[in-house]
Enzyme design. Structure first.
Site, PDB file in Angstrom:
ATOM      1  N   SER A  75       9.782 -15.266  32.209  1.00 66.18           N
ATOM      2  CA  SER A  75      10.094 -16.063  33.042  1.00 66.18           C
ATOM      3  C   SER A  75      12.094 -16.601  32.822  1.00 66.18           C
ATOM      4  O   SER A  75      12.743 -15.479  31.951  1.00 66.18           O
ATOM      5  CB  SER A  75       9.443 -17.344  31.942  1.00 66.18           C
ATOM      6  N   SER A 118      26.967 -15.826  27.287  1.00 68.90           N
ATOM      7  CA  SER A 118      26.448 -17.045  28.099  1.00 68.90           C
ATOM      8  C   SER A 118      28.243 -17.512  27.874  1.00 68.90           C
ATOM      9  O   SER A 118      28.891 -16.420  27.396  1.00 68.90           O
ATOM     10  CB  SER A 118      26.630 -18.001  26.518  1.00 68.90           C
ATOM     11  N   TYR A 161      24.005 -20.405  18.447  1.00 67.98           N
ATOM     12  CA  TYR A 161      23.716 -19.800  19.842  1.00 67.98           C
ATOM     13  C   TYR A 161      25.331 -19.041  19.801  1.00 67.98           C
ATOM     14  O   TYR A 161      25.345 -17.679  20.844  1.00 67.98           O
ATOM     15  CB  TYR A 161      23.135 -20.812  20.709  1.00 67.98           C
ATOM     16  N   LYS A 169      26.669 -15.190  20.944  1.00 64.47           N
ATOM     17  CA  LYS A 169      26.961 -14.999  22.473  1.00 64.47           C
ATOM     18  C   LYS A 169      27.836 -14.346  21.973  1.00 64.47           C
ATOM     19  O   LYS A 169      28.948 -12.755  22.714  1.00 64.47           O
ATOM     20  CB  LYS A 169      26.974 -15.222  23.084  1.00 64.47           C
ATOM     21  N   THR A 209      15.973 -23.102  34.329  1.00 63.45           N
ATOM     22  CA  THR A 209      15.254 -22.230  33.222  1.00 63.45           C
ATOM     23  C   THR A 209      15.356 -23.516  32.523  1.00 63.45           C
ATOM     24  O   THR A 209      15.412 -24.261  31.855  1.00 63.45           O
ATOM     25  CB  THR A 209      16.463 -20.974  32.618  1.00 63.45           C
TER      26      THR A 209
END
Length: 264
Positions: free
Chosen positions: A16, A142, A155, A159, A190
């Site tokens: 995806s 990111s 998160y 990154k 997304t």
């Protein structure tokens, strides 16, 4: 720009989002694809579309967080393909929870998937690239790896870790003719926010406004493909949110005022 036709390209997180669109983009270029994710049904659907554009597309269903199984996965891929020219580390998971409410096991889970599994897979693929004195490693990071971001402490940390690791790896591999590209997407349309981990260990199941109005995933994939073909070391991809990267670098006082206004 270098050609990717007939090159073996392994894409993780290919069921995806950005990974799926990268699969289609490389298929249109005639690359031979290896697609990985946990969702077998969705991977098969992606493969069907890819085979309309390219002659070879293998599936390697796997859970990246199961690091102990990765060596078996890599050996399986090499038995099928004979080599890996391009590894695109795209799989990962975001977060939507405050640090004070997030159990440590969630922080560890995000770091394990977003950082350690990426490093582990890269280390397993790297030896055959070294033997061939050729290869290209891509890591999808990111803009959260460029500055701190509320609701995404683990998160963002994962990154930042990717940024540091792969910048260092790039410098080590220069003499071996192996390229390293770090991609830092901003808001891309997304399901990343829907799948983000919350403090209970469940998924957020909401589409952020930023994601809903973000760059389309196929446009993002097109820009990534172009950056890879040009052997770019880094790519920022997104819309106006990319300004925050430059604000953080050149106007830190303004950044500190703006970042506290981010709610999700």
């Amino acid at each position: 720009m270098k050609e990717v036709k007939n090159k073996v390209v392994w894409i993780t997180g290919a069921s995806s989002g950005i990974g799926e669109e990268l699969a289609y983009a490389f298929a249109r270029e005639g690359a031979f694809l290896v697609l990985s994710a946990r969702n077998t049904k969705k991977l098969k659907q992606v493969r069907e579309k890819c085979l309309q554009k390219t002659s070879k597309c293998w599936l390697q269903v796997m859970d990246l967080s199961n690091v102990d199984q990765l060596e078996v996965n890599v050996n399986d891929v090499l038995k099928q393909t004979g080599k890996i020219d391009l590894l695109i580390n795209n799989a990962g998971r975001s977060q939507r929870s405050l640090a004070k409410e997030t159990p440590l096991m969630n922080d560890r889970s995000i770091m394990e998937l977003n950082f350690f599994s990426v490093v582990a897979l890269t280390k397993l693929v790297l030896p055959q690239m070294l033997n061939n004195r050729s290869g290209h490693i891509v890591v999808v990071s990111s803009i959260s790896g460029k500055f701190g971001f509320p609701w995404r402490t683990a998160y963002s940390a994962s990154k930042h870790a990717l940024q540091g690791y792969f910048e260092s790896l790039r410098a080590e591999l220069v003499k071996d003719n192996i390229q390293v590209t770090i991609v830092s997407p901003g808001r891309i349309k997304t399901n990343i926010s829907r799948n983000a981990l919350i403090e209970t260990g469940e998924s957020y199941n909401k589409m952020d406004d930023g994601q809903a109005h973000g760059m389309l995933a196929n446009e993002c994939a097109s820009k990534i493909l172009r950056a890879i073909k040009k052997d770019k070391k880094e790519l920022l991809v997104g819309k106006k949110e990319l300004l925050m990267v430059y604000i953080r670098r050149f106007f830190p006082a303004l950044y500190h005022k703006l970042v506290i206004r981010i709610n999700n």
